[in-house]
Structure formats: structure tokens, C-alpha cells
Motif scaffolding. Structure first.
Motif, short mmCIF file in Angstrom:
data_model
loop_
_atom_site.label_atom_id
_atom_site.label_comp_id
_atom_site.label_asym_id
_atom_site.label_seq_id
_atom_site.Cartn_x
_atom_site.Cartn_y
_atom_site.Cartn_z
N TRP A 1 0.54 -1.28 0.10
CA TRP A 1 0.32 0.28 0.37
C TRP A 1 0.32 1.21 -0.25
CZ3 TRP A 1 -0.26 4.41 3.37
CH2 TRP A 1 -1.47 5.02 3.15
N LEU A 2 2.13 1.53 0.99
CA LEU A 2 2.48 2.09 0.93
C LEU A 2 3.36 2.26 -0.39
CD1 LEU A 2 3.71 4.32 3.13
CD2 LEU A 2 6.39 3.42 3.66
N GLU A 3 4.26 1.76 -0.87
CA GLU A 3 4.73 1.41 -2.59
C GLU A 3 3.52 2.48 -3.62
OE1 GLU A 3 8.25 -1.09 -1.89
OE2 GLU A 3 6.88 -1.52 -3.30
N GLU A 4 2.64 1.95 -3.24
CA GLU A 4 1.39 2.33 -4.13
C GLU A 4 0.84 3.34 -3.99
OE1 GLU A 4 -2.79 1.46 -5.79
OE2 GLU A 4 -2.19 -0.17 -4.68
N LYS A 5 1.07 3.98 -2.94
CA LYS A 5 0.42 5.60 -2.83
C LYS A 5 1.48 6.24 -2.78
CE LYS A 5 -3.08 7.09 -0.53
NZ LYS A 5 -4.93 7.25 -1.22
N THR A 6 2.48 6.26 -2.80
CA THR A 6 3.54 7.11 -2.67
C THR A 6 4.79 6.94 -4.26
OG1 THR A 6 5.62 5.32 -1.06
CG2 THR A 6 4.15 7.27 -0.27
N GLY A 7 4.44 6.25 -4.64
CA GLY A 7 5.24 5.87 -5.55
C GLY A 7 7.57 5.64 -5.18
N LYS A 8 7.01 5.16 -3.81
CA LYS A 8 8.38 4.68 -3.75
C LYS A 8 8.70 3.72 -2.94
CE LYS A 8 8.45 10.11 -3.39
NZ LYS A 8 9.64 10.63 -4.49
N PRO A 9 10.18 3.07 -2.97
CA PRO A 9 10.02 1.73 -3.05
C PRO A 9 9.93 1.61 -1.09
CG PRO A 9 11.63 2.36 -4.07
CD PRO A 9 10.83 3.96 -4.42
N VAL A 10 9.84 0.20 -0.51
CA VAL A 10 10.30 0.35 0.88
C VAL A 10 11.93 -0.21 0.91
CG1 VAL A 10 9.98 -1.07 3.06
CG2 VAL A 10 7.84 0.14 1.49
N ILE A 11 12.85 0.18 1.00
CA ILE A 11 13.96 -0.35 0.91
C ILE A 11 14.40 -1.32 2.21
CG2 ILE A 11 16.69 0.84 1.18
CD1 ILE A 11 15.56 3.62 0.86
N GLY A 12 13.80 -1.29 2.92
CA GLY A 12 13.57 -3.17 3.73
C GLY A 12 13.52 -2.74 5.37
N VAL A 13 12.88 -3.26 5.94
CA VAL A 13 12.51 -3.58 6.86
C VAL A 13 13.66 -4.35 7.96
CG1 VAL A 13 10.50 -4.68 8.11
CG2 VAL A 13 10.47 -4.05 6.27
N LEU A 14 13.75 -3.34 9.15
CA LEU A 14 15.19 -3.77 10.22
C LEU A 14 14.59 -4.79 11.43
CD1 LEU A 14 17.38 -1.06 9.86
CD2 LEU A 14 18.39 -3.16 8.74
N PRO A 15 14.96 -5.99 11.84
CA PRO A 15 13.84 -6.22 12.91
C PRO A 15 14.61 -5.62 14.00
CG PRO A 15 16.25 -7.41 11.66
CD PRO A 15 15.97 -6.30 10.83
N TYR A 16 14.19 -5.64 14.55
CA TYR A 16 14.27 -5.71 15.99
C TYR A 16 15.14 -6.14 16.54
CZ TYR A 16 13.96 -4.07 21.67
OH TYR A 16 13.47 -2.90 22.08
#
Length: 488
Positions: A214-229
């Protein structure tokens, strides 16, 4: 615009979103690949500072990031440092040197001039290094701070650098934070955002995927990654006090540190906080110092004001009782000054001009001067008839006349610190006095704990830096940032 490899800025949706740590990790990732990389933070507001090789003062986070790059820190890595000395004012430090004290409204206008200093330092680093990893401050979407901004998008636009935005999912509302931050930026600022990083995620990444899509579609920006806790992760805090500990079943020492209103360089106590045999407790407003084996008075940006605060909390009476029952008290920098006979500030360097009686336990008198001492030191600690190597740094405006035994012999032949005749009180100007393993062992023996575990603060810092770098290499799509690195 600079390519992300040459210069990349990390901005956050909030304070403590993970900017400092992410920049440190990115610096180590590039350093591992043989890239000549340096950190940069245009403007920092923090009471935790470090002394550079060129005799200046910068935020401690940039010193840690320089360590991640395997280089020595310089003043150009943090050209503007603000050290709050009241609720509305701060000392302004430009390229490592204290300029003046300013109220917030005055500094807001001064930022137009400070931008020239920021760009000068940035361009010096660009000329010297292959890559610059840049840290923003707070959030770029603070509407009231957008005019004359030099810390976030104002700098990014002026220097023409790309930006990634990091958010802490552990706080909740991560998609609102990222989407809302982007929406509050101007179009040109949005255009320079090349992607997002989500920090401190716990659980199954598959449960997050619909939100990422949703975030990528809504903003047109990629999620470069998700860092774990990263559980148990511990790297020097930029300003907030870190209370996490890893205690053994039975602590051999209980140490209490009163938290002053302008406490500075509380990173002095990180090695104690990380020690399995030490129960380090920060004591806040309305809390008691009783029950401690040792009380440590920390540094302060406003010594006389915090001395008054100490008394307002009744801590002076608790210190007297603690000493009467045979306890130990240690003071570092401002805390050392408080243990003396009086603190004089005739020029109003740290506030209103005047003199404040000290606690009177050490035979010292301190006078605040316009000259600020900034130096890295090494020497020899002498306590209990034993010797240990010690190192650290001095950051203080006060000059103290000291009578009696001085326990630290510095390399240049100067003496530092003071020990009371009764042997219960110890004071020093050296920040980082616990960081050397030999000094830590001897000081713990003086405090009443022998044969405690050995802790190597510098090795712990290296492990933390490598841990975040490992997580970045595993969980971020680095090819979206640096395709030119290929398989390096």
C-alpha cells in the motif's frame, strides 16, 4: 543531485526513529567494502558531545559514526552543535568552537548564516571522501521549523542530496508516520526522497507485506527494507538516557546517578550500565539516592543551576547521610565541581552571574571562564596504592584550583582530579574515565567491588556497530541505493 553512493541523507519521521544507528550501520557497510566514507550531521542538539582530533567539539553520535567508518572524527562531521543551557536557550558551537549563547528565536534567524558554515564543512568532506552518509535531526515535517532549516530538507535542497526516510514501527502508526511525513513536504522535497526504511520490526514480515505494498503504491516510493528489532542492541545514545541493563543474578555494586536538568555526557556510564556485576540506576525527580553503594554526580551544562536542583531534591542531605554511613561518592566534570567549596561564574558563562556554595567535600574552587577546555587525554590513575592506564576527554569551561592529592597523572605532566583525605570521595574532569578496562577495574575496587568481570567498552561498541551493519546487509535492498557497487 548527488548519486546516493556519493552522498545519502537519512531523515526520520520522529526523534529516535533510528537515524543515528542507521547512518552508523551504513557507514560500516561501506567501510567493509573498502569505501572511504565519512559521517555528517549538519546540526545536532545534544548534551552528549565528543572531542575531535582537531581540538573541537561535536555530537557523540558522529564520533561513533566515525568509528564505524574506521576514521577519526573531525569538527566538519557536525559543524553546528547546540547544547541547551535553559528551556529556551543554548550554547551555539560552530565547527567545534563555542560561538555564543542564543535564545531559540534569535537562533532561528541566525540559521541563515549558519548554513554557510554547514555547506563549507560538507564540501570539505565531499572533497576528502568517496562517500558521505548524512544524518538529519528530528523530523523534516516540523512545520514551525521549516523556515531557514539547516538540519533536514533545507540542507538537502541546498546541498542537492538524495534522502531516505526511516520510521520506528515499534512506536506504532508507522504507515501514517511515513505517508504523513512525505505529504507535508514540498514537491521538490518529495522528489528527492528515494525510499523508506522501517526500523525495529518484530514478528513475521509476511504480516506486514500488505502495508508495504500500500505504501509503495500510494507514494510511488520503494520500501528499501525492514530492519528487525535487535534485542539487547546497545550503541551510545545521542541524547536520551538508556536504561537497559544485562545484570547477573547478584550485583556486586549498586550505583545511583542523579539525573540533573542539564545532565551532559551520560554516555560516561554506558560501560557501567552494560556491566553484568553492576546495578546502575538513574535517579530522577522525586526519587531517592538511598540504598546505593556509590553515588556518582554526572556532568552538567549548567553546574550552578543543577547544584541548586540537587539541593531542591534533598539529594545533598542524602549524600551527607550516605558518606556518614561509609559510602563512596564520585564526581565527573560538573559533578566534580559540585563536590568542591564553591562554583563562581562572574561573567555569567552558564547563566546568571554569581557564586554558589559547593557541597564542600573536596578542597577545590571552580571559576567559569570564557575559555572552554577541549582535549583528549591519556594518563595514569593512582588509587589504593595501585596504578592503571586511563584515557578520556575534557569538555568544560570551569577552571579549578585543587588542593591535596590528585589521582591522575596526564601524559603532559599535568595532574587531574581530587581524592578526599577520608578516601570516600573522588572527582575528575575526565569524561570516559571508565572506558579503559584497567581504570574500570581499579575504580570498581575503590568503589568496593573486587574481582568483577572484565568489560571492554570499545569491543562492545564494535560488536554493536557490526551487528547493525549485518542487519542492514541482510534486510535492506542495497542495490536500490548503490547499484554501482555491484558484487563488491
Amino acid at each position: 543531485m548527488y548519486p546516493p553512493f556519493k552522498a545519502l541523507m537519512v531523515q526520520g519521521t520522529t526523534s529516535d526513529a533510528g537515524k543515528s544507528v542507521l547512518v552508523a550501520g551504513l557507514c560500516r557497510v561501506l567501510a567493509r567494502k573498502g569505501i572511504n566514507v565519512a559521517p555528517f550531521k549538519p546540526q545536532n542538539m545534544a548534551l552528549n558531545s565528543a572531542v575531535t582530533r582537531d581540538g573541537g567539539e561535536i555530537g557523540r553520535a558522529q564520533a561513533v559514526q566515525a568509528a564505524a567508518c574506521n576514521i577519526e572524527p573531525t569538527v566538519h562531521m557536525n559543524p553546528v552543535l547546540l547544547k541547551p543551557n535553559s528551556d529556551t536557550g543554548a550554547q551555539v558551537i560552530l565547527q567545534g568552537k563555542a560561538l555564543t549563547n542564543m535564545e531559540a528565536t534569535g537562533y532561528h534567524d541566525y540559521k541563515r548564516i549558519a548554513m554557510d558554515t554547514v555547506i563549507d564543512s560538507f564540501e570539505r568532506l565531499v572533497d576528502e571522501f568517496d562517500s558521505i552518509m548524512i544524518e538529519g535531526a528530528g523530523s523534516p515535517a516540523e512545520i514551525n521549523l521549516r523556515a531557514n532549516d539547516i538540519a533536514n530538507m533545507g540542507f538537502a535542497e541546498k546541498a542537492d542530496v538524495p534522502v531516505i526516510i526511516v520510521a520506528d514501527i515499534d512506536r506504532g502508526g508507522v504507515f501514517a508516520h511515513l505517508y504523513g511525513t512525505l505529504e507535508l513536504l514540498s514537491q521538490s522535497e518529495q522528489d528527492r526522497v528515494i525510499g523508506f526504511v522501517i526500523n525495529r520490526f518484530r514478528g513475521d514480515i509476511a504480516l506486514l507485506q500488505s502495508g508495504l505494498d500500500w505504501l509503495e503504491e500510494k507514494t510511488g516510493k520503494p520500501v528499501i527494507g525492514v530492519l528487525p528489532y535487535l534485542h539487547g542492541f546497545d550503541l551510545e545514545a545521542e541524547d536520551a538516557i538508556d536504561n537497559q541493563q544485562q545484570l547477573s543474578e547478584q550485583a556486586k555494586l549498586v550505583i545511583k546517578v542523579p539525573v540533573f536538568t542539564r545532565i551532559s555526557n551520560h554516555t560516561d556510564f554506558d560501560v557501567l550500565r552494560q556491566h553484568p556485576d553492576i546495578d546502575l540506576q538513574y535517579i530522577g525527580k522525586g526519587q531517592s539516592l538511598s540504598g546505593a553503594d556509590v553515588i556518582i554526580l554526572p556532568g552538567s551544562k549548567s553546574t550552578r543551576s543543577d547544584l541548586a536542583y540537587l539541593r531542591s531534591q534533598g539529594w545533598d542531605k542524602e549524600i551527607a547521610k550516605h558518606l556518614r554511613f561509609g559510602g563512596k561518592v564520585l564526581g565527573i566534570c560538573g559533578g566534580f565541581q559540585m563536590l568542591g567549596k564553591e562554583v563562581n561564574d562572574p561573567l555569567g558563562i552558564e547563566g546568571e552571574p554569581g557564586t554558589t556554595p559547593g557541597l564542600g567535600y573536596l578542597d577545590t574552587v571552580t571559576t567559569m571562564t570564557t575559555h572552554k577546555k577541549l582535549t583528549k587525554v591519556k594518563g595514569q590513575l593512582n588509587l589504593l596504592g595501585k596504578q592503571a592506564t586511563v584515557s578520556g576527554y575534557e569538555i568544560h569551561a570551569g577552571e579549578s584550583t585543587i588542593e591535596g592529592q590528585q589521582p591522575i597523572l596526564l601524559e603532559g605532566g599535568q595532574m587531574d582530579g581530587s581524592v578526599s583525605d577520608c578516601g570516600q570521595l573522588f572527582g575528575t574532569y575526565l569524561h570516559g574515565v571508565f572506558d579503559d578496562a584497567q581504570a574500570l577495574s581499579l575504580l570498581c575496587e575503590w568503589m568496593g567491588a573486587e574481582n568483577i568481570a572484565t568489560v571492554d567498552h570499545h569491543a562492545n561498541q564494535e560488536r554493536a556497530i557490526n551487528r547493525i551493519a549485518d542487519a542492514i546487509e541482510e534486510h535492506l535492498k542495497l542495490d536500490l541505493l548503490w547499484p554501482e557497487l555491484g558484487n563488491q
